[in-house]
Design an enzyme around this catalytic site. Sequence first.
Site, PDB file in Angstrom:
ATOM      1  N   GLY A  95       0.814  -1.221   0.000  1.00 33.57           N
ATOM      2  CA  GLY A  95       0.000   0.000   0.000  1.00 33.57           C
ATOM      3  C   GLY A  95       0.847   1.271   0.000  1.00 33.57           C
ATOM      4  CD  GLU A 120      -1.195  -1.341  -3.672  1.00 37.10           C
ATOM      5  OE1 GLU A 120      -1.224  -1.467  -2.431  1.00 37.10           O
ATOM      6  OE2 GLU A 120      -1.846  -2.086  -4.419  1.00 37.10           O
ATOM      7  CD  GLU A 149       0.786  -5.750  -1.894  1.00 40.31           C
ATOM      8  OE1 GLU A 149       1.737  -6.099  -2.638  1.00 40.31           O
ATOM      9  OE2 GLU A 149       0.335  -4.594  -1.880  1.00 40.31           O
TER      10      GLU A 149
HETATM   11  N1  CAA Z   1       1.910  -3.514   8.764  1.00 35.13           N
HETATM   12  C1  CAA Z   1       1.991  -3.493  10.102  1.00 35.13           C
HETATM   13  N2  CAA Z   1       3.161  -3.351  10.760  1.00 35.13           N
HETATM   14  C2  CAA Z   1       4.281  -3.224  10.028  1.00 35.13           C
HETATM   15  C3  CAA Z   1       4.257  -3.242   8.623  1.00 35.13           C
HETATM   16  C4  CAA Z   1       3.000  -3.374   7.983  1.00 35.13           C
HETATM   17  N3  CAA Z   1       2.870  -3.345   6.656  1.00 35.13           N
HETATM   18  N4  CAA Z   1       5.537  -3.112   8.170  1.00 35.13           N
HETATM   19  C5  CAA Z   1       6.315  -3.020   9.260  1.00 35.13           C
HETATM   20  N5  CAA Z   1       5.558  -3.088  10.383  1.00 35.13           N
HETATM   21  C6  CAA Z   1       6.009  -3.016  11.773  1.00 35.13           C
HETATM   22  C7  CAA Z   1       6.683  -4.327  12.198  1.00 35.13           C
HETATM   23  O1  CAA Z   1       5.723  -5.284  12.561  1.00 35.13           O
HETATM   24  C8  CAA Z   1       7.522  -3.849  13.352  1.00 35.13           C
HETATM   25  O2  CAA Z   1       6.696  -3.688  14.475  1.00 35.13           O
HETATM   26  P1  CAA Z   1       7.129  -4.305  15.919  1.00 35.13           P
HETATM   27  O3  CAA Z   1       8.364  -3.501  16.285  1.00 35.13           O
HETATM   28  O4  CAA Z   1       5.961  -4.020  16.783  1.00 35.13           O
HETATM   29  O5  CAA Z   1       7.438  -5.744  15.690  1.00 35.13           O
HETATM   30  C9  CAA Z   1       7.954  -2.441  12.907  1.00 35.13           C
HETATM   31  O6  CAA Z   1       7.026  -2.040  11.911  1.00 35.13           O
HETATM   32  C10 CAA Z   1       9.345  -2.412  12.300  1.00 35.13           C
HETATM   33  O7  CAA Z   1       9.375  -3.381  11.259  1.00 35.13           O
HETATM   34  P2  CAA Z   1      10.522  -4.500  11.135  1.00 35.13           P
HETATM   35  O8  CAA Z   1      11.036  -4.877  12.478  1.00 35.13           O
HETATM   36  O9  CAA Z   1       9.994  -5.602  10.277  1.00 35.13           O
HETATM   37  O10 CAA Z   1      11.631  -3.644  10.369  1.00 35.13           O
HETATM   38  P3  CAA Z   1      12.785  -4.201   9.408  1.00 35.13           P
HETATM   39  O11 CAA Z   1      13.686  -3.039   9.165  1.00 35.13           O
HETATM   40  O12 CAA Z   1      13.375  -5.451   9.943  1.00 35.13           O
HETATM   41  O13 CAA Z   1      12.033  -4.593   8.029  1.00 35.13           O
HETATM   42  C11 CAA Z   1      10.456  -4.236   6.225  1.00 35.13           C
HETATM   43  C12 CAA Z   1      11.422  -3.587   7.260  1.00 35.13           C
HETATM   44  C13 CAA Z   1      11.249  -5.021   5.192  1.00 35.13           C
HETATM   45  C14 CAA Z   1       9.715  -3.078   5.548  1.00 35.13           C
HETATM   46  C15 CAA Z   1       9.483  -5.169   6.956  1.00 35.13           C
HETATM   47  O14 CAA Z   1       8.897  -4.460   8.042  1.00 35.13           O
HETATM   48  C16 CAA Z   1       8.342  -5.674   6.097  1.00 35.13           C
HETATM   49  O15 CAA Z   1       8.534  -6.594   5.298  1.00 35.13           O
HETATM   50  N6  CAA Z   1       7.139  -5.098   6.258  1.00 35.13           N
HETATM   51  C17 CAA Z   1       5.938  -5.567   5.563  1.00 35.13           C
HETATM   52  C18 CAA Z   1       5.939  -5.139   4.094  1.00 35.13           C
HETATM   53  C19 CAA Z   1       4.691  -5.676   3.424  1.00 35.13           C
HETATM   54  O16 CAA Z   1       4.449  -6.875   3.335  1.00 35.13           O
HETATM   55  N7  CAA Z   1       3.842  -4.748   2.912  1.00 35.13           N
HETATM   56  C20 CAA Z   1       2.586  -5.095   2.245  1.00 35.13           C
HETATM   57  C21 CAA Z   1       1.435  -4.985   3.219  1.00 35.13           C
HETATM   58  S1  CAA Z   1      -0.104  -5.598   2.583  1.00 35.13           S
HETATM   59  C22 CAA Z   1      -0.706  -4.360   1.598  1.00 35.13           C
HETATM   60  O17 CAA Z   1      -0.117  -3.305   1.471  1.00 35.13           O
HETATM   61  C23 CAA Z   1      -2.021  -4.643   0.931  1.00 35.13           C
HETATM   62  C24 CAA Z   1      -2.421  -3.673  -0.141  1.00 35.13           C
HETATM   63  O18 CAA Z   1      -1.906  -3.635  -1.238  1.00 35.13           O
HETATM   64  C25 CAA Z   1      -3.551  -2.796   0.078  1.00 35.13           C
END
Ligand code: CAA
Length: 258
Positions: free
Chosen positions: A109, A112, A132
């Site tokens: 997102g 996006e 995703e």
């Molecule tokens: N949603 C909720 N929480 C999130 C998040 C997300 N998309 N991305 C990161 N966070 C949170 C983590 O859970 C973490 O929280 P805690 O400290 O409470 O555990 C905090 O942010 C820091 O994140 P990381 O410890 O994971 O940080 P990192 O530096 O090790 O990694 C990252 C960074 C690679 C961005 C990793 O956080 C990640 O992969 N995030 C998810 C990315 C993702 O999958 N995005 C797609 C979401 S779905 C979507 O967007 C649907 C759509 O199209 C509408």
Amino acid sequence: MAYETIIIETRGRVGLVQLNRPKALNALNLELLGELGQALAEGQKNEKVRCFVITGSEKAFAAGADIKMMASQSFVDVFAGDLFTPEEDAIMRIRKPIIAAVSGYALGGGCELAMMCDFIIASDTAKFGQPEVNLGVMAGMGGTQRLTKLIGRAKSMDMNLTGRFMDAEEAERSGLVSRVVPTKDLMKEALSAAGKIAEKSMITVMAIKEAVNRAEQLPLTEGILFERRVFHSLFATEDQKEGMDAFAEKREAQFRDK
Ligand code: CAA
């Protein structure tokens, strides 16, 4: 209006919106998206705001929709509630230009949201992706659609199917972002681009935004006709007379949005 998940400021004639959920890497929950839509709608009505910049932090523009918010939801929940439709509509309804200033992660997102903006200026640390697929879902706010129109089918398939991240250099080469600058210069560059837009006639600027956006929707002959007619209609404005007179008189145009 006090916001919890964004910080808003007016810099000159530019409305600056900073996404502000640092502990969640600016993950987009409904509160944040609601506040963003509201701030943009207020800026749209405010004559002093002529262009917007949306930004995040140095580490993350936004790491996606909030996964923790979505994890327990069912099909019926998201379908009946039409998850993200009103939020996306609120952003797409804004007629003044919006620049995304992206540093760090712009994933899911977040990527996006950046693509809903009119153009993206990226720092050299920016990372774009539609991961995703790793969550057992797919993009839901334009990642299979806007990304495909911007970077083409092959790269969009690659990004959406593998979930890999694209760095700033590849994003610029692929047409996803308009400029890449060193991180320290990102806000200066974005605010300066927005400031330049803010100097123009707002009537002209909103007409251009509408016309460019039609390019994605219309066949070429219809798009050209739309462009030609809007071009013609701008001759009804005082700003057209002022712009052309100022050129002939070798002076700066003083646009009045009329
Ligand atoms: N949603 C909720 N929480 C999130 C998040 C997300 N998309 N991305 C990161 N966070 C949170 C983590 O859970 C973490 O929280 P805690 O400290 O409470 O555990 C905090 O942010 C820091 O994140 P990381 O410890 O994971 O940080 P990192 O530096 O090790 O990694 C990252 C960074 C690679 C961005 C990793 O956080 C990640 O992969 N995030 C998810 C990315 C993702 O999958 N995005 C797609 C979401 S779905 C979507 O967007 C649907 C759509 O199209 C509408």
